[in-house]
Design an enzyme around this catalytic site. Structure first.
Site, PDB file in Angstrom:
ATOM      1  N   GLU A 111       3.150   2.370  19.666  1.00 27.00           N
ATOM      2  CA  GLU A 111       3.550   2.240  18.264  1.00 27.00           C
ATOM      3  C   GLU A 111       4.809   3.076  18.062  1.00 27.00           C
ATOM      4  O   GLU A 111       5.207   3.849  18.938  1.00 27.00           O
ATOM      5  CB  GLU A 111       2.423   2.707  17.334  1.00 27.00           C
ATOM      6  CG  GLU A 111       1.290   1.692  17.246  1.00 27.00           C
ATOM      7  CD  GLU A 111       0.205   2.091  16.263  1.00 27.00           C
ATOM      8  OE1 GLU A 111      -0.286   1.201  15.584  1.00 27.00           O
ATOM      9  OE2 GLU A 111      -0.147   3.275  16.172  1.00 27.00           O
ATOM     10  N   HIS A 227       4.135   2.417   4.617  1.00 27.51           N
ATOM     11  CA  HIS A 227       4.133   1.607   5.850  1.00 27.51           C
ATOM     12  C   HIS A 227       5.206   0.544   5.703  1.00 27.51           C
ATOM     13  O   HIS A 227       5.294  -0.112   4.667  1.00 27.51           O
ATOM     14  CB  HIS A 227       2.763   0.977   6.073  1.00 27.51           C
ATOM     15  CG  HIS A 227       2.567   0.500   7.468  1.00 27.51           C
ATOM     16  ND1 HIS A 227       3.238  -0.586   7.986  1.00 27.51           N
ATOM     17  CD2 HIS A 227       1.789   0.969   8.478  1.00 27.51           C
ATOM     18  CE1 HIS A 227       2.875  -0.757   9.247  1.00 27.51           C
ATOM     19  NE2 HIS A 227       1.993   0.173   9.570  1.00 27.51           N
ATOM     20  N   ARG A 273       8.537   5.786  11.132  1.00 29.30           N
ATOM     21  CA  ARG A 273       8.103   4.907  10.046  1.00 29.30           C
ATOM     22  C   ARG A 273       8.956   5.031   8.785  1.00 29.30           C
ATOM     23  O   ARG A 273       9.265   4.040   8.127  1.00 29.30           O
ATOM     24  CB  ARG A 273       6.676   5.297   9.708  1.00 29.30           C
ATOM     25  CG  ARG A 273       5.831   4.167   9.353  1.00 29.30           C
ATOM     26  CD  ARG A 273       4.397   4.611   9.304  1.00 29.30           C
ATOM     27  NE  ARG A 273       3.655   3.998  10.385  1.00 29.30           N
ATOM     28  CZ  ARG A 273       2.341   4.034  10.473  1.00 29.30           C
ATOM     29  NH1 ARG A 273       1.635   4.689   9.568  1.00 29.30           N
ATOM     30  NH2 ARG A 273       1.731   3.448  11.463  1.00 29.30           N
ATOM     31  N   HIS A 334       0.913   4.023   1.992  1.00 32.28           N
ATOM     32  CA  HIS A 334      -0.041   3.920   3.106  1.00 32.28           C
ATOM     33  C   HIS A 334      -0.836   5.192   3.368  1.00 32.28           C
ATOM     34  O   HIS A 334      -2.048   5.131   3.507  1.00 32.28           O
ATOM     35  CB  HIS A 334       0.757   3.532   4.355  1.00 32.28           C
ATOM     36  CG  HIS A 334      -0.068   3.263   5.568  1.00 32.28           C
ATOM     37  ND1 HIS A 334      -1.004   2.253   5.605  1.00 32.28           N
ATOM     38  CD2 HIS A 334      -0.100   3.861   6.793  1.00 32.28           C
ATOM     39  CE1 HIS A 334      -1.567   2.234   6.807  1.00 32.28           C
ATOM     40  NE2 HIS A 334      -1.050   3.213   7.535  1.00 32.28           N
ATOM     41  N   ARG A 369       3.955  11.320   9.331  1.00 29.55           N
ATOM     42  CA  ARG A 369       2.891  11.210  10.340  1.00 29.55           C
ATOM     43  C   ARG A 369       3.270  10.220  11.434  1.00 29.55           C
ATOM     44  O   ARG A 369       3.761   9.127  11.176  1.00 29.55           O
ATOM     45  CB  ARG A 369       1.599  10.740   9.688  1.00 29.55           C
ATOM     46  CG  ARG A 369       0.463  10.498  10.652  1.00 29.55           C
ATOM     47  CD  ARG A 369      -0.781  10.062   9.929  1.00 29.55           C
ATOM     48  NE  ARG A 369      -0.585   8.807   9.262  1.00 29.55           N
ATOM     49  CZ  ARG A 369      -0.991   7.623   9.721  1.00 29.55           C
ATOM     50  NH1 ARG A 369      -1.639   7.547  10.871  1.00 29.55           N
ATOM     51  NH2 ARG A 369      -0.788   6.524   9.042  1.00 29.55           N
TER      52      ARG A 369
HETATM   53  P1  FAD Z   1     -11.647   7.343   4.279  1.00 31.66           P
HETATM   54  O1  FAD Z   1     -11.932   6.543   5.468  1.00 31.66           O
HETATM   55  O2  FAD Z   1     -10.807   6.736   3.240  1.00 31.66           O
HETATM   56  O3  FAD Z   1     -13.032   7.744   3.612  1.00 31.66           O
HETATM   57  C1  FAD Z   1     -13.069   8.425   2.371  1.00 31.66           C
HETATM   58  C2  FAD Z   1     -14.471   8.342   1.827  1.00 31.66           C
HETATM   59  O4  FAD Z   1     -14.630   9.232   0.724  1.00 31.66           O
HETATM   60  C3  FAD Z   1     -14.838   6.967   1.312  1.00 31.66           C
HETATM   61  O5  FAD Z   1     -16.146   6.692   1.749  1.00 31.66           O
HETATM   62  C4  FAD Z   1     -14.811   7.136  -0.213  1.00 31.66           C
HETATM   63  O6  FAD Z   1     -15.652   6.259  -0.897  1.00 31.66           O
HETATM   64  C5  FAD Z   1     -15.306   8.558  -0.327  1.00 31.66           C
HETATM   65  N1  FAD Z   1     -14.952   9.248  -1.571  1.00 31.66           N
HETATM   66  C6  FAD Z   1     -13.722   9.408  -2.105  1.00 31.66           C
HETATM   67  N2  FAD Z   1     -13.804  10.140  -3.239  1.00 31.66           N
HETATM   68  C7  FAD Z   1     -15.110  10.440  -3.421  1.00 31.66           C
HETATM   69  C8  FAD Z   1     -15.841  11.170  -4.407  1.00 31.66           C
HETATM   70  N3  FAD Z   1     -15.251  11.726  -5.476  1.00 31.66           N
HETATM   71  N4  FAD Z   1     -17.181  11.277  -4.278  1.00 31.66           N
HETATM   72  C9  FAD Z   1     -17.818  10.706  -3.238  1.00 31.66           C
HETATM   73  N5  FAD Z   1     -17.185  10.004  -2.276  1.00 31.66           N
HETATM   74  C10 FAD Z   1     -15.846   9.877  -2.364  1.00 31.66           C
HETATM   75  N6  FAD Z   1      -4.785   5.679  11.033  1.00 31.66           N
HETATM   76  C11 FAD Z   1      -4.754   5.705  12.370  1.00 31.66           C
HETATM   77  O7  FAD Z   1      -4.838   6.782  12.975  1.00 31.66           O
HETATM   78  N7  FAD Z   1      -4.632   4.549  13.069  1.00 31.66           N
HETATM   79  C12 FAD Z   1      -4.537   3.340  12.471  1.00 31.66           C
HETATM   80  O8  FAD Z   1      -4.438   2.321  13.143  1.00 31.66           O
HETATM   81  C13 FAD Z   1      -4.556   3.288  11.069  1.00 31.66           C
HETATM   82  N8  FAD Z   1      -4.436   2.107  10.418  1.00 31.66           N
HETATM   83  C14 FAD Z   1      -4.572   2.093   9.063  1.00 31.66           C
HETATM   84  C15 FAD Z   1      -4.561   0.862   8.404  1.00 31.66           C
HETATM   85  C16 FAD Z   1      -4.774   0.805   7.044  1.00 31.66           C
HETATM   86  C17 FAD Z   1      -4.754  -0.535   6.334  1.00 31.66           C
HETATM   87  C18 FAD Z   1      -4.987   2.001   6.320  1.00 31.66           C
HETATM   88  C19 FAD Z   1      -5.227   1.950   4.846  1.00 31.66           C
HETATM   89  C20 FAD Z   1      -4.969   3.219   6.972  1.00 31.66           C
HETATM   90  C21 FAD Z   1      -4.762   3.274   8.340  1.00 31.66           C
HETATM   91  N9  FAD Z   1      -4.766   4.493   9.018  1.00 31.66           N
HETATM   92  C22 FAD Z   1      -4.709   4.505  10.367  1.00 31.66           C
HETATM   93  C23 FAD Z   1      -5.056   5.729   8.316  1.00 31.66           C
HETATM   94  C24 FAD Z   1      -6.534   6.064   8.542  1.00 31.66           C
HETATM   95  O9  FAD Z   1      -7.296   4.891   8.490  1.00 31.66           O
HETATM   96  C25 FAD Z   1      -7.056   7.012   7.488  1.00 31.66           C
HETATM   97  O10 FAD Z   1      -6.213   8.120   7.371  1.00 31.66           O
HETATM   98  C26 FAD Z   1      -8.440   7.512   7.878  1.00 31.66           C
HETATM   99  O11 FAD Z   1      -9.302   6.428   8.089  1.00 31.66           O
HETATM  100  C27 FAD Z   1      -8.974   8.403   6.782  1.00 31.66           C
HETATM  101  O12 FAD Z   1     -10.310   8.695   7.051  1.00 31.66           O
HETATM  102  P2  FAD Z   1     -11.098   9.590   6.017  1.00 31.66           P
HETATM  103  O13 FAD Z   1     -12.508   9.643   6.500  1.00 31.66           O
HETATM  104  O14 FAD Z   1     -10.363  10.843   5.773  1.00 31.66           O
HETATM  105  O15 FAD Z   1     -11.012   8.754   4.646  1.00 31.66           O
HETATM  106  C1  SIN Z   2      -0.822   0.398  11.886  1.00 30.83           C
HETATM  107  O1  SIN Z   2      -1.636  -0.236  12.547  1.00 30.83           O
HETATM  108  O2  SIN Z   2       0.363   0.096  11.775  1.00 30.83           O
HETATM  109  C2  SIN Z   2      -1.285   1.596  11.155  1.00 30.83           C
HETATM  110  C3  SIN Z   2      -1.301   2.731  12.075  1.00 30.83           C
HETATM  111  C4  SIN Z   2      -1.369   4.009  11.321  1.00 30.83           C
HETATM  112  O3  SIN Z   2      -1.212   4.041  10.105  1.00 30.83           O
HETATM  113  O4  SIN Z   2      -1.554   5.029  11.989  1.00 30.83           O
END
Ligand code: FAD
Ligand code: SIN
Length: 512
Positions: A111, A227, A273, A334, A369
């Site tokens: 990437e 993104h 990015r 993003h 990032r």
């Molecule tokens: P999340 O997975 O968002 O989980 C947050 C949780 O907290 C959810 O369950 C939500 O409901 C809960 N929550 C929020 N507020 C409250 C509250 N007040 N009370 C109770 N619960 C609450 N990163 C990579 O490294 N590689 C990738 O390929 C990649 N692709 C991506 C593609 C997309 C489309 C997106 C949107 C992001 C991508 N990212 C990627 C970024 C990565 O997915 C996220 O940074 C990561 O999944 C965040 O994980 P998390 O557990 O911190 O948050």
């Molecule tokens: C992507 O698949 O382009 C998202 C990867 C990332 O946000 O880390």
């Protein structure tokens, strides 16, 4: 009041992974504001970065991460991230995540701004879904109390720090309190601040707002990543077209079919990015179009549909066969680089309160990032949180504030102005998209800062999930906008037309 050892807020990769580790050491409550699998994690496409390839090393991964971060990464945190990453992949494999393989070895893709292929993926572009479903299925089988539809509204504080949380049942709107020795924020990002975002509805910055109201420090809030390539079709929801598509050879062309990224950066489509996103904006302006084109038609069609099954079928459902025609794309909000400040053990500045995942600012991302580092950041620092609670039970150390770091409080010096419209989610998203987005300036930021201040005055008592989320979004928007005003330079994802260059004076962090 029900009492636990660990209270974990959120059920994405950060909440689930820390819960699975924590349940080996004590009573765990995991609560989440929607159903368990509603989160950013489920939508991750590209994959997860770790230096496991033959021609790779943690040192190379370190260098790439530092370079992308544009001078603001914490080198110690990046060292930890890159050195501990391969072991965390082993953990995920042990939990059952089915990473894709090729000729018997884990398949790796490339990437942007990674110097070698180092991204592991599962189900092609369904990496996040595989991780989320594997971990949530395991969590349901383990000794973890899971409360869905339970939205954390307040961190309970005592003289020694965090004591637990108050949460609202989003169906009955009843408030409940829970006591815990360790409270872990795992609430994810804040993409819903912006009109166009790759993030699902839950990404409303709740953890940052909760922590700020509990007097925990937030850091780097001005840095929000856009993104470069989200599907841009009228009437179709924003859908990410993974950076891995460019990693596998996809080319960016303007609406006239001309490839343009080599004019902007030597790494062309695989430039960092922020550079790709701004170059696309500049090309959209030059061609008076609302999108550019991502072209994979020169790649073998079967390879494209097999490697990116989700993207292929989503585009197909909306009338585009990506093996035959280019994909219309434009940037979308993003990833939140800033967040609740932590040290390398996930400790915030409030004793007993930890932050993990996208809501945290561990220092690994700096101003920009590196793709696929966020899922890995969760695993590395999530593991360290649980280790810390075991090794130093009862005696957490607050993260050190750097000597050059600037500490601020939010402003209240805005002129009174009658007639500000009542805040709504749509108004907030338009305000942020237009004024605090990919390209900013003092004028646009001042308008946003004053409007957000007034929005906050106008907000009524939150009583259900939408009103709590709006309240949290306005809080996070204020932190982001005022940090962006203070930082009079351009660096990484923060670009100001009135200060278009980076300045050595600004090699420091802004904290609230
Ligand atoms: P999340 O997975 O968002 O989980 C947050 C949780 O907290 C959810 O369950 C939500 O409901 C809960 N929550 C929020 N507020 C409250 C509250 N007040 N009370 C109770 N619960 C609450 N990163 C990579 O490294 N590689 C990738 O390929 C990649 N692709 C991506 C593609 C997309 C489309 C997106 C949107 C992001 C991508 N990212 C990627 C970024 C990565 O997915 C996220 O940074 C990561 O999944 C965040 O994980 P998390 O557990 O911190 O948050
Ligand atoms: C992507 O698949 O382009 C998202 C990867 C990332 O946000 O880390």
């Amino acid at each position: 009041m029900p009492t636990y050892d660990y209270i974990i807020i959120g059920s994405g990769i950060a909440g689930l992974y820390t819960a699975l580790l924590a349940q080996e050491h004590g009573r765990v409550l995991l609560l989440t504001k929607g159903s368990i699998d509603e989160c950013n994690t489920k939508y991750a496409q590209g994959g997860i970065a770790a230096a496991i390839g033959h021609d790779d090393s943690p040192g190379l991964h370190y260098e790439d991460t530092i370079a992308a971060g544009a001078g603001l990464c914490d080198p110690a945190a990046v060292r930890i991230l890159t050195e501990e990453a391969p072991d965390r992949i082993t953990d995920l494999i042990r939990f059952g995540v089915p990473f894709d393989t090729i000729h018997g070895e884990v398949a790796l893709t490339r990437e942007a701004a990674h110097s070698v292929p180092r991204i592991l993926h599962a189900g092609g572009d369904a990496t996040g879904e595989h991780i989320e479903l594997t971990l949530s299925s395991l969590a349901r089988l383990r000794n973890i109390t899971i409360l869905e539809y339970s939205l954390a509204t307040r961190i309970l504080l005592g003289p020694e720090g965090a004591l637990g949380i108050e949460a609202m049942d989003t169906r009955t709107h009843g408030l409940h309190q829970f006591e815990g020795r360790y409270t872990i924020l795992a609430t994810g990002g804040a993409g819903r601040l912006f009109r166009l975002t790759t993030n699902p509805d839950v990404a409303t910055g709740d953890g940052v707002a909760l922590a700020y109201r509990a007097d925990a420090a937030t850091e780097d809030m001005e840095f929000f990543q856009f993104h470069p390539t989200a599907l841009s079709l009228p009437g179709v929801p924003v859908f990410l077209i993974s950076e891995a598509v460019r990693g596998e050879g996809g080319l960016l062309r303007d609406v006239h079919g001309t490839r343009f990224m080599p004019d902007y950066h030597p790494l062309a489509e695989l430039a960092p990015r922020d550079i790709v996103a701004r170059s696309i904006v500049s090309r959209m302006q030059a061609t008076e179009a609302d999108h550019v084109l991502l072209d994979v038609t020169h790649l073998p069609g079967q390879v494209v549909s097999a490697r990116f099954p989700r993207i292929y079928s989503f585009c197909r459902e909306h009338g585009i066969d990506i093996t035959q025609e280019p994909i219309p794309v434009a940037p979308a909000a993003h990833y939140m680089m800033g967040g609740v400040k932590t040290n390398v053990w996930g400790e915030t500045t409030v004793p007993g309160l930890y932050a993990c995942g996208e809501c945290a600012c561990t220092g690994v991302h700096g101003a920009n990032r590196l793709a696929s580092n966020s899922l890995m950041e969760v695993l590395v620092f999530g593991k360290r949180i649980i280790q810390r609670t075991q090794e130093r039970a009862g005696a957490p150390a607050a993260p050190a504030l750097g000597p050059g770091d600037l500490r601020h409080t939010l402003r209240s010096d805005f002129p009174q102005e009658a007639g500000t419209e009542q805040p709504t989610l749509a108004r907030l998203q338009d305000l942020l998209w237009n004024n605090v987005g990919i390209i900013r300036s003092r004028d646009t930021l001042e308008v946003a800062a004053a409007t957000l201040y007034r929005y906050q005055q106008l907000l009524t008592q939150a009583a259900d999930r939408p009103t709590w989320e709006l309240r949290n979004l306005v809080q996070v928007a204020r932190l982001m906008t005022e940090a962006a005003l203070i930082r009079e330079e351009s660096r990484g994802a923060h670009f100001r037309t009135d200060f278009p260059e980076p300045s050595p004076r600004w090699l420091r962090h802004i904290l609230f």
